[in-house]
Design an enzyme around this catalytic site. Structure first.
Site, PDB file in Angstrom:
ATOM      1  N   LYS A  84      25.077  20.418  -6.964  1.00 17.17           N
ATOM      2  CA  LYS A  84      25.061  19.762  -5.646  1.00 17.17           C
ATOM      3  C   LYS A  84      26.478  19.772  -5.078  1.00 17.17           C
ATOM      4  O   LYS A  84      27.435  19.468  -5.807  1.00 17.17           O
ATOM      5  CB  LYS A  84      24.558  18.328  -5.817  1.00 17.17           C
ATOM      6  CG  LYS A  84      24.343  17.555  -4.533  1.00 17.17           C
ATOM      7  CD  LYS A  84      23.694  16.204  -4.837  1.00 17.17           C
ATOM      8  CE  LYS A  84      23.321  15.428  -3.600  1.00 17.17           C
ATOM      9  NZ  LYS A  84      22.570  14.200  -3.888  1.00 17.17           N
ATOM     10  N   SER A 111      18.314  13.314  -1.344  1.00 19.26           N
ATOM     11  CA  SER A 111      19.346  14.107  -0.725  1.00 19.26           C
ATOM     12  C   SER A 111      19.683  15.386  -1.484  1.00 19.26           C
ATOM     13  O   SER A 111      20.318  16.275  -0.935  1.00 19.26           O
ATOM     14  CB  SER A 111      20.631  13.275  -0.572  1.00 19.26           C
ATOM     15  OG  SER A 111      21.170  12.952  -1.847  1.00 19.26           O
ATOM     16  N   SER A 162      17.559  10.210  -4.966  1.00 17.58           N
ATOM     17  CA  SER A 162      17.823  11.594  -4.523  1.00 17.58           C
ATOM     18  C   SER A 162      17.578  12.684  -5.547  1.00 17.58           C
ATOM     19  O   SER A 162      17.679  13.854  -5.218  1.00 17.58           O
ATOM     20  CB  SER A 162      19.258  11.718  -4.030  1.00 17.58           C
ATOM     21  OG  SER A 162      19.329  11.178  -2.751  1.00 17.58           O
TER      22      SER A 162
HETATM   23  N1  GLN Z   1      17.174   8.091   0.357  1.00 20.84           N
HETATM   24  C1  GLN Z   1      18.239   7.265  -0.077  1.00 20.84           C
HETATM   25  C2  GLN Z   1      19.301   7.147   0.974  1.00 20.84           C
HETATM   26  O1  GLN Z   1      19.164   7.751   2.003  1.00 20.84           O
HETATM   27  C3  GLN Z   1      18.781   7.764  -1.376  1.00 20.84           C
HETATM   28  C4  GLN Z   1      19.889   8.730  -1.292  1.00 20.84           C
HETATM   29  C5  GLN Z   1      20.460   9.126  -2.610  1.00 20.84           C
HETATM   30  O2  GLN Z   1      19.897   8.827  -3.661  1.00 20.84           O
HETATM   31  N2  GLN Z   1      21.618   9.772  -2.567  1.00 20.84           N
HETATM   32  O3  GLN Z   1      20.273   6.450   0.817  1.00 20.84           O
END
Ligand code: GLN
Length: 487
Positions: free
Chosen positions: A81, A156, A180
């Protein structure tokens, strides 16, 4: 195995095949690079592809010719990532502000993987700084779901999930602040593991919400997750929270001896997809001889405030963590006559809308007038959740929950704030309590798309969960997208 089919192999098989001389590391490297070249134009998982792995593969081949020993990840292509530093390569965080930033050091996880001779194949797409659930907030455009390229891959860690699902690499590292890893694993029908808080070093992961996030792992099989986890659950002198996952006596228990709780009352209000997914997992686990324990009453309302607490904490931490991106310390500077104008112009131009919204919200939540109403209240919810899970894990070894409430959502869908709230409802409570959780494929829904469940374990029981998944993998095989990339 014909060389043209190398992409179908697991990380373990690639490693063993290389060590035994069935194929060369250079062959593996060029095979996966070719696959990325032919598939990624349709999927958009990669931000940067490292073609230097051909040379790295050649070096591994020379070492093999000299009869040298290898690390456990030798010749295994792994995507990363683009929020995790690889020295000498860009870490863009999928942000316009960081498009030119080159990492001056390796993240600890990267150091560990390099020591194990992994082939780092490239950096993959994400929601800017990890903020999002769909992969819609990237400055490098949207990553598409290999199952149906008109849909989101989930976020994400969108590029991590899509790169593994489309078999452009057998393993990927993502991150998981509120879901994410587990959420995109569900949209793409693969395995996604969120380790316990502290079990993997965060040094070199660009911080978004430090008290919640962990580096996450993606693969097609629990064995490969365990292989990678065992290589990176290692010491880090730069992360004070790091702690080796406890090797407790329960680690190698046969699955018939462990108890798995599930919460029937949750399904009065959940989506049909989530309910059917858990029901199917319960039936299959029971038929295989596992001990399933219905836990009551745990309706959806038990978890309903968690996403609010999550948003307050993650925005608050983000408002502080992201203050370093000012064009002076980090980020592409827009130069103005004064210091304040320089910082302001840099951030206004460099950050996307979601990031700005969260920084503003977090600054407000932490302001002295509001702190009690928001941040302190959110911490109370964290205490409540920790107590809730303590009670649950006094009764059972694991907790079965949905990973997502729907299959992959079509790109362009406008979600209401209620729908956005529900995106994280099953995943973020796990981060707030610092637990470990594995998202695993269970069902193909009526629309032909996959949906996962998650198995949650107490903090420190990472190996316990991965060993259990290993024993159950035949029940939950990964389903392959038919890769119609014409849409
Ligand atoms: N969907 C969550 C957010 O928008 C989780 C994001 C993540 O785990 N990086 O914050």
């Amino acid at each position: 195995m014909p060389t043209k089919d190398l992409y179908k192999l697991s990380a373990e098989e690639l490693n063993k095949g290389f060590v035994r001389g069935l194929f060369s590391a250079e062959e593996i490297a060029s095979h996966f690079l070719d696959r990325i070249n032919s598939i990624d134009p349709f999927v958009n998982a990669f931000i940067d592809v490292f073609s230097d792995i051909i040379e790295k593969g050649r070096k591994l081949d020379e070492r093999r010719a000299r009869g040298e020993a290898f690390g456990k990840l030798a010749a295994v292509p792994i995507s990363i990532k683009d929020l995790i530093h690889v020295q000498g390569k860009k870490t863009t965080c999928a942000s316009n502000l960081m498009k030119e930033y080159v990492a001056p050091f390796n993240a600890t996880v990267v150091e560990h993987m390099v020591k194990e001779d992994a082939l780092l194949i490239g950096k993959v797409n994400l929601d800017e700084f990890g903020m999002g659930a769909l992969g819609a907030n990237s400055a490098f455009s949207i990553t598409k779901n290999p199952w149906d390229t008109s849909r989101f891959a989930g976020g994400s860690s969108s590029g991590s999930a899509a790169s593994v699902s489309a078999r452009m690499c057998p393993l990927s590292l993502g991150s998981d602040t509120g879901g994410s890893t587990r959420f995109p694993a569900s949209f793409c029908g693969i395995y996604g593991f969120k380790p316990s808080y502290g079990s993997i070093s965060r040094y070199g992961l660009v911080s978004f919400a430090s008290s919640l996030e962990q580096i996450g792992l993606f693969s097609h099989s629990p064995e490969d997750l365990k292989l990678l986890f065992s290589c990176i659950n290692r010491d880090c002198k730069f992360d004070a929270q790091w702690k080796k996952s406890e090797v407790n006596t329960g680690v190698n228990r046969p699955f018939k001896e462990v108890s798995i709780g599930w919460t029937p009352d949750l399904f009065d209000e959940s989506s049909q997809e989530a309910a059917q997914c858990v029901n199917k997992a319960v039936q299959q686990l029971q038929a295989a001889g596992a001990k399933l324990v219905p836990l009551r009453p745990y309706p959806l309302s038990t978890w309903i405030n968690a996403p609010i607490a999550y948003q307050i904490i993650c925005c608050s931490e983000a408002s502080s963590n992201l203050s370093r991106f000012d064009g002076i310390r980090f980020g592409k500077q827009i130069t103005k006559p004064s210091f304040a104008d320089t910082v302001s112009a840099t951030r206004a131009k460099g950050f996307g809308r979601e990031v700005k919204t969260r920084i503003i919200a977090g600054t407000y939540f932490l302001s002295s007038m509001q702190k009690k109403n928001y941040y302190s209240a959110a911490l109370e919810e964290v205490m409540r959740l920790k107590e809730l899970y303590r009670n649950i894990f006094n009764k059972v070894d694991f907790l079965l929950m949905p990973s997502a409430s729907s299959t992959a959502i079509p790109i362009g869908t406008k979600l209401s704030s209620k729908e956005r709230h529900y995106l994280d409802v099953y995943t973020c409570p796990v981060n707030l309590a610092g637990l470990a959780s594995l998202s695993f494929p269970v069902l193909l829904w009526e629309n032909g798309l996959p949906i996962n469940c998650q198995l949650i374990a107490p903090k420190g029981h990472d190996l316990h969960i991965l060993n259990l998944a290993n024993q159950l993998k035949e029940l939950f095989p990964v389903m392959e997208p038919n890769m119609d990339l014409s849409k």
